[in-house]
Design a protein around this motif. Structure first.
Motif, short mmCIF file in Angstrom:
data_model
loop_
_atom_site.label_atom_id
_atom_site.label_comp_id
_atom_site.label_asym_id
_atom_site.label_seq_id
_atom_site.Cartn_x
_atom_site.Cartn_y
_atom_site.Cartn_z
N MET A 158 -77.81 71.96 51.75
CA MET A 158 -77.85 71.39 50.40
C MET A 158 -78.66 70.10 50.40
SD MET A 158 -75.93 73.71 49.06
CE MET A 158 -75.70 73.07 47.40
N GLY A 159 -79.44 69.88 49.37
CA GLY A 159 -80.19 68.63 49.27
C GLY A 159 -81.30 68.72 48.26
N ASP A 160 -81.60 67.59 47.64
CA ASP A 160 -82.66 67.51 46.64
C ASP A 160 -83.90 66.86 47.23
OD1 ASP A 160 -80.71 68.50 44.93
OD2 ASP A 160 -80.22 66.51 44.12
N ALA A 161 -85.03 67.13 46.62
CA ALA A 161 -86.27 66.47 47.00
C ALA A 161 -86.36 65.13 46.26
CB ALA A 161 -87.45 67.38 46.69
N SER A 162 -87.53 64.64 46.00
CA SER A 162 -87.68 63.30 45.43
C SER A 162 -87.02 63.19 44.05
CB SER A 162 -89.16 62.94 45.31
OG SER A 162 -89.75 63.66 44.24
N ALA A 163 -86.59 61.99 43.72
CA ALA A 163 -86.02 61.72 42.40
C ALA A 163 -86.94 60.79 41.62
CB ALA A 163 -84.64 61.09 42.55
N CYS A 164 -88.25 60.98 41.79
CA CYS A 164 -89.25 60.06 41.23
C CYS A 164 -90.43 60.80 40.61
CB CYS A 164 -89.75 59.12 42.31
SG CYS A 164 -88.48 58.17 43.17
N ARG A 165 -90.17 61.96 40.02
CA ARG A 165 -91.28 62.78 39.53
C ARG A 165 -91.74 62.43 38.12
NH1 ARG A 165 -91.52 67.84 42.40
NH2 ARG A 165 -92.92 68.60 40.76
N THR A 166 -90.90 61.75 37.34
CA THR A 166 -91.26 61.42 35.96
C THR A 166 -90.78 60.01 35.62
OG1 THR A 166 -89.21 62.25 34.98
CG2 THR A 166 -91.01 63.85 35.28
N LEU A 167 -91.22 59.52 34.48
CA LEU A 167 -90.79 58.19 34.04
C LEU A 167 -89.29 58.13 33.80
CD1 LEU A 167 -93.67 57.37 31.51
CD2 LEU A 167 -93.33 56.37 33.77
N LYS A 168 -88.68 59.25 33.42
CA LYS A 168 -87.25 59.28 33.12
C LYS A 168 -86.41 59.71 34.32
CE LYS A 168 -87.75 60.07 28.15
NZ LYS A 168 -87.39 60.93 27.00
N ALA A 169 -87.05 59.93 35.46
CA ALA A 169 -86.32 60.33 36.67
C ALA A 169 -85.42 59.18 37.14
CB ALA A 169 -87.30 60.70 37.77
N PRO A 170 -84.39 59.50 37.91
CA PRO A 170 -83.49 58.45 38.41
C PRO A 170 -84.21 57.34 39.16
CG PRO A 170 -82.52 60.60 38.78
CD PRO A 170 -83.91 60.83 38.27
N GLY A 171 -85.29 57.67 39.87
CA GLY A 171 -86.04 56.67 40.62
C GLY A 171 -87.32 56.23 39.96
N TYR A 172 -87.49 56.58 38.67
CA TYR A 172 -88.70 56.28 37.92
C TYR A 172 -89.87 57.07 38.53
CZ TYR A 172 -91.75 53.45 34.89
OH TYR A 172 -92.63 53.03 33.93
N LEU A 173 -91.04 56.89 37.98
CA LEU A 173 -92.21 57.64 38.44
C LEU A 173 -92.84 56.98 39.67
CD1 LEU A 173 -94.33 59.88 38.02
CD2 LEU A 173 -95.55 58.30 36.49
N ASP A 174 -93.06 57.79 40.69
CA ASP A 174 -93.75 57.33 41.90
C ASP A 174 -94.83 58.37 42.21
OD1 ASP A 174 -94.52 56.84 44.65
OD2 ASP A 174 -92.71 55.63 44.86
N GLU A 175 -96.06 57.95 42.28
CA GLU A 175 -97.18 58.89 42.49
C GLU A 175 -97.09 59.62 43.83
OE1 GLU A 175 -100.76 56.70 41.98
OE2 GLU A 175 -100.52 56.51 39.80
N ARG A 176 -96.31 59.11 44.75
CA ARG A 176 -96.17 59.78 46.05
C ARG A 176 -95.19 60.94 46.00
NH1 ARG A 176 -94.19 54.76 49.43
NH2 ARG A 176 -92.84 54.68 47.58
N ALA A 177 -94.40 61.03 44.93
CA ALA A 177 -93.32 62.01 44.88
C ALA A 177 -93.82 63.45 44.85
CB ALA A 177 -92.42 61.73 43.67
N ALA A 178 -94.78 63.75 43.97
CA ALA A 178 -95.26 65.13 43.86
C ALA A 178 -95.87 65.63 45.16
CB ALA A 178 -96.24 65.25 42.70
N PRO A 179 -96.74 64.86 45.84
CA PRO A 179 -97.27 65.34 47.13
C PRO A 179 -96.17 65.52 48.18
CG PRO A 179 -98.64 63.56 46.28
CD PRO A 179 -97.43 63.62 45.41
N PHE A 180 -95.21 64.61 48.20
CA PHE A 180 -94.10 64.75 49.15
C PHE A 180 -93.35 66.05 48.89
CE2 PHE A 180 -89.59 64.29 50.17
CZ PHE A 180 -89.62 63.82 51.48
N ASP A 181 -93.00 66.30 47.63
CA ASP A 181 -92.26 67.51 47.30
C ASP A 181 -93.08 68.77 47.59
OD1 ASP A 181 -90.26 65.85 46.47
OD2 ASP A 181 -90.35 66.38 44.35
#
Length: 245
Positions: A155-178
């Protein structure tokens, strides 16, 4: 020896009662999880180990029969990891039997109940986000050595920073990491999971990093085939479902 694994996301929103009016938004993820658990059952393992992220108080082993709850999310709903009668109360470690499942394992218990799992004994393991890669891999090796035919539900989620409304706000590194995680899970790429950047994963609030590296340790040398069943970020959080068999 690890013979099969399923990887699922762990947001409590997977439980329709928790999601309430938004439940339909994760229907595709739930369906993929059901398919993944079907792959686990078809392998007829001797033992199922459920691994998920946990806060400090929730780390450690959870024997079969341990209870979990979604009351902390506003829903009067309990779950149990496997069968209540599987382990006699006097045989359980007192500290473990008194604890409730962490949310990730409660979601796993709900998925297992939903699919009617009864094929093999179950044990839960809560792992902490800071756990070093080397230790995660070693834990995976130890799990794989625990029975002749071991299954993992990771069980586990990937990044929480994919959009402006995401829990971790938007981070440009999130999509490549995921994208790299999705590729590695879909290809059963053990080396790629072992090499995940722990600091980056932490910064991106990817709760699945440690559980995925436990999987990598368990799958060493097994030449399992991977399949990515689902990948999306409906709430700005990366959710992935995959199977290794």
């Amino acid at each position: 020896m690890l013979v099969v694994a399923a990887v699922c996301p762990c947001p409590p929103l997977l439980v329709p009662e928790v999601a309430a009016g938004a439940a339909a938004e994760l229907d595709a993820a739930r369906a993929a999880c059901t398919d993944a658990l079907g792959v686990l059952a078809a392998a007829r393992p001797d033992r199922l180990v459920v691994v998920g992220p946990a806060e400090q108080s929730g780390r450690g082993v959870y024997p079969e029969g341990t209870r979990g709850s979604f009351r902390g999310f506003g829903v009067d709903m309990d779950v149990r990891l496997g069968r209540a009668e599987a382990v006699a109360p006097e045989d359980r470690a007192p500290a473990a039997s008194e604890r409730s499942l962490p949310p990730s394992l409660a979601v796993a218990a709900w998925l297992l109940e939903r699919t009617g799992w009864s094929d093999a004994p179950i044990e839960g393991l809560g792992v902490g986000e800071p756990l070093a890669s080397e230790r995660c891999i070693q834990v995976g090796r130890e799990i794989a050595a625990g029975a002749e035919r071991v299954a993992l539900l990771v069980m586990g989620d990937a990044s929480a920073c994919r959009t402006l409304k995401a829990p971790g706000y938007l981070d440009e590194r999130a999509a490549p990491f995921d994208a790299e995680v999705a590729r590695a899970l879909g290809a059963a790429d053990v080396a790629a999971l072992k090499a995940l950047d722990t600091e980056l994963a932490s910064e991106l609030k990817a709760s699945g990093r440690a559980p995925w590296q436990v999987l990598a340790g368990a799958a060493e040398g097994m030449s399992l085939a991977g399949a990515l069943l689902y990948e999306d970020a409906p709430y700005g959080v990366g959710y992935m479902v995959a199977t290794w068999s």
